[in-house]
Design a protein around this motif. Structure first.
Motif, PDB file in Angstrom:
ATOM      1  N   GLU A 276       0.786  -1.042  -0.012  1.00 56.48           N
ATOM      2  CA  GLU A 276      -0.186  -0.078  -0.167  1.00 56.48           C
ATOM      3  C   GLU A 276       0.979   1.296  -0.158  1.00 56.48           C
ATOM      4  O   GLU A 276       0.683   2.010   0.547  1.00 56.48           O
ATOM      5  CB  GLU A 276      -1.095  -0.115   1.295  1.00 56.48           C
ATOM      6  CG  GLU A 276      -1.957  -1.120   1.006  1.00 56.48           C
ATOM      7  CD  GLU A 276      -2.827  -1.430   2.072  1.00 56.48           C
ATOM      8  OE1 GLU A 276      -3.391  -0.338   2.644  1.00 56.48           O
ATOM      9  OE2 GLU A 276      -3.577  -2.576   2.181  1.00 56.48           O
ATOM     10  N   GLU A 279       0.058   3.592  -4.340  1.00 56.56           N
ATOM     11  CA  GLU A 279      -0.987   4.635  -4.475  1.00 56.56           C
ATOM     12  C   GLU A 279      -0.359   5.959  -4.483  1.00 56.56           C
ATOM     13  O   GLU A 279      -0.778   6.956  -4.982  1.00 56.56           O
ATOM     14  CB  GLU A 279      -2.083   4.529  -3.302  1.00 56.56           C
ATOM     15  CG  GLU A 279      -2.684   3.158  -3.415  1.00 56.56           C
ATOM     16  CD  GLU A 279      -1.788   2.217  -2.230  1.00 56.56           C
ATOM     17  OE1 GLU A 279      -2.741   1.230  -1.972  1.00 56.56           O
ATOM     18  OE2 GLU A 279      -0.767   2.468  -2.017  1.00 56.56           O
ATOM     19  N   GLN A 307      -1.645  -3.375  -2.959  1.00 55.82           N
ATOM     20  CA  GLN A 307      -2.097  -1.896  -3.678  1.00 55.82           C
ATOM     21  C   GLN A 307      -3.641  -1.626  -3.847  1.00 55.82           C
ATOM     22  O   GLN A 307      -4.455  -2.374  -4.252  1.00 55.82           O
ATOM     23  CB  GLN A 307      -1.509  -1.580  -5.194  1.00 55.82           C
ATOM     24  CG  GLN A 307      -1.523  -0.350  -5.471  1.00 55.82           C
ATOM     25  CD  GLN A 307      -0.628   0.019  -6.623  1.00 55.82           C
ATOM     26  OE1 GLN A 307       0.684  -0.112  -6.604  1.00 55.82           O
ATOM     27  NE2 GLN A 307      -0.967   0.405  -7.682  1.00 55.82           N
ATOM     28  N   SER A 309      -6.999  -0.187  -5.316  1.00 53.82           N
ATOM     29  CA  SER A 309      -7.456   0.112  -6.985  1.00 53.82           C
ATOM     30  C   SER A 309      -8.833   0.615  -6.614  1.00 53.82           C
ATOM     31  O   SER A 309      -9.210   0.964  -5.631  1.00 53.82           O
ATOM     32  CB  SER A 309      -7.669  -1.167  -7.542  1.00 53.82           C
ATOM     33  OG  SER A 309      -8.543  -2.114  -6.687  1.00 53.82           O
ATOM     34  N   MET A 331      -4.991   6.217  -7.674  1.00 50.33           N
ATOM     35  CA  MET A 331      -5.541   4.676  -7.833  1.00 50.33           C
ATOM     36  C   MET A 331      -5.992   4.606  -9.359  1.00 50.33           C
ATOM     37  O   MET A 331      -6.767   5.321  -9.736  1.00 50.33           O
ATOM     38  CB  MET A 331      -6.614   4.487  -6.721  1.00 50.33           C
ATOM     39  CG  MET A 331      -6.005   4.664  -5.376  1.00 50.33           C
ATOM     40  SD  MET A 331      -7.406   3.882  -4.341  1.00 50.33           S
ATOM     41  CE  MET A 331      -8.124   5.265  -4.127  1.00 50.33           C
TER      42      MET A 331
END
Length: 436
Positions: A276, A279, A307, A309, A331
């Motif tokens: 994460e 982003e 990650q 989305s 994103m």
């Protein structure tokens, strides 16, 4: 459905008219104004407009950001369930096909006239102190450092209060959908799953980009005996990880570096993880980020990207998230990220959606926030506490309604001959996932 009685000349009625013009349809929530008048469905959550300043703010900053500013300052509040109120608004937008029509000159004049009659006209209110104030070119090193610091350097004490003992600030993993698993157990299951997907063995060299408070770094070093290089831009995070490394006697296995990922030198790592963090990289910069992941890992080495989305037609973070939580974040749909990783030379071997897991993860954080509300306010102030309430409630709804998702993407850097070294099936990743 019953409707609360209100004087047509009261502030609530006038505000409801403006709101319905902006939405393009009837207001699905109750509205209560500073003069005591109210209107709208009596059995719905009530939006409480506490002062004329809220209307003035919305005149200067219409839309999501103006509403968020008014909420975090306490000029607007919700009487009842915040999640329920937001859910009603989203449902009305979706089911009744409400939209925000572009206001013409007549609409703007009517709005200003209403504001004049309500005594709300005046200079532009300043942005709340909790709103990010970034300078410089988009995704320059200095601006990225400031963006990360705005959120992650808030206070280690705050994050210790909000998160569980793992200090993992990312989506957990409820193995086998176990209803009684605690958040810390779900985080440990996630960390174990990542280590298995990366194929970590004793002595393996792991590069953890965007290491946060070190949950994966420490777990990989302790449980899998990996040699970990942990990288973060946040000074508070780096200090916490170094403290934990010393406390656990892991100096011989863990190196903590506070730097930009673009400044990472060397390579030939057995595995690279980035949980994460992607982003925050930016849209135009992501191809170079993907190329760096390929460069930093050895042939047959694996890369795991966890990650967030967005849906194909969903906005992603939105104005509030980008102003208060993750400035400059970007994103994209999962498929576009997979394409970018493959264009960089990585072979994507496995993807796994954790969207429903994030609903449970965020719900656990929100429960802690509400339970420890007074402690949170003492640490960071009521305005920042309200930012986090809105962030967690809104975030959970975004995952619930599939406007946002989160995925684990496992890639490998094949040899020139195409050898990946990957197992034939992923079954071993999931067997007895939660360690004792």
């Amino acid at each position: 459905m019953t409707t609360a009685r209100t004087a047509r000349t009261g502030a609530a009625h006038r505000l409801a008219g403006l709101a319905e013009d902006a939405l393009g349809g009837p207001l699905p929530v109750r509205l209560r104004a500073w003069d005591g008048t109210e209107t709208g469905p009596a059995d719905a959550p009530a939006i409480v407009v506490r002062s004329r300043r809220a209307l003035r703010r919305l005149l200067w900053q219409p839309g999501e950001l103006g509403l968020a500013q008014a909420y975090v300052t306490g000029e607007i509040d919700i009487d009842g369930d915040l999640a329920g109120g937001l859910r009603l608004m989203w449902a009305a937008t979706r089911e009744r096909r409400l939209h925000a029509p572009r206001p013409g000159l007549a609409d703007k004049a009517r709005a200003v006239g209403t504001a004049v009659r309500l005594g709300a006209v005046g200079p532009r209110p300043p942005a709340p102190a909790s709103q990010a104030r970034l300078r410089g070119g988009l995704h320059t090193r200095s601006r990225d450092r400031a963006a990360i610091s705005h959120h992650y350097d808030l206070s280690n004490d705050f994050y210790r209060l909000l998160l569980d003992e793992t200090m993992a600030y990312s989506c957990g993993y409820w193995a086998n959908g176990e209803p009684d698993a605690d958040p810390a157990g779900a985080q440990r299951a996630k960390l174990e799953l990542i280590c298995r997907k990366l194929g970590l063995t004793a002595g393996a060299r792991l590069l953890d980009i965007g290491c946060g408070w070190g949950s994966l770094t420490l777990y990989a070093a302790e449980q899998h005996k990996a040699q970990v290089t942990a990288v973060t831009l946040a000074q508070e995070q780096a200090a916490h990880v170094r403290e934990q490394v010393r406390a656990r006697g892991l100096e011989h296995r863990v190196e903590v570096i506070c730097q930009d990922y673009r400044d990472i030198t060397g390579g030939d790592y057995d595995a690279v993880s980035t949980v994460e963090m992607g982003e925050h990289v930016g849209d135009a910069e992501y191809p170079a980020f993907a190329a760096a992941l390929h460069r930093l890992v050895r042939p047959r080495g694996r890369v795991l990207v966890q990650q967030m989305s967005r849906g194909r037609s969903a906005p992603g973070g939105g104005a509030f998230i980008e102003a208060y939580i993750a400035p400059d974040m970007h994103m994209r749909p999962l498929g576009e990220t997979v394409q970018l990783l493959e264009e960089a030379g990585l072979e994507v071997r496995h993807t796994e959606s954790l969207r429903e897991h994030y609903i449970r993860t965020v719900a656990a954080w929100h429960q802690t926030l509400e339970r420890r509300w007074d402690d949170v306010v003492r640490l960071v102030g009521e305005e920042t506490a309200r930012v986090w309430r809105l962030y967690l409630v809104g975030g959970a709804l975004a995952f619930e309604q599939r406007r946002m998702g989160v995925d684990q993407i496992l890639g490998v850097r094949p040899t020139r001959e195409g050898v990946s070294g990957m197992p034939a099936t992923p079954a071993e990743w999931y067997a007895r996932l939660e360690r004792p």
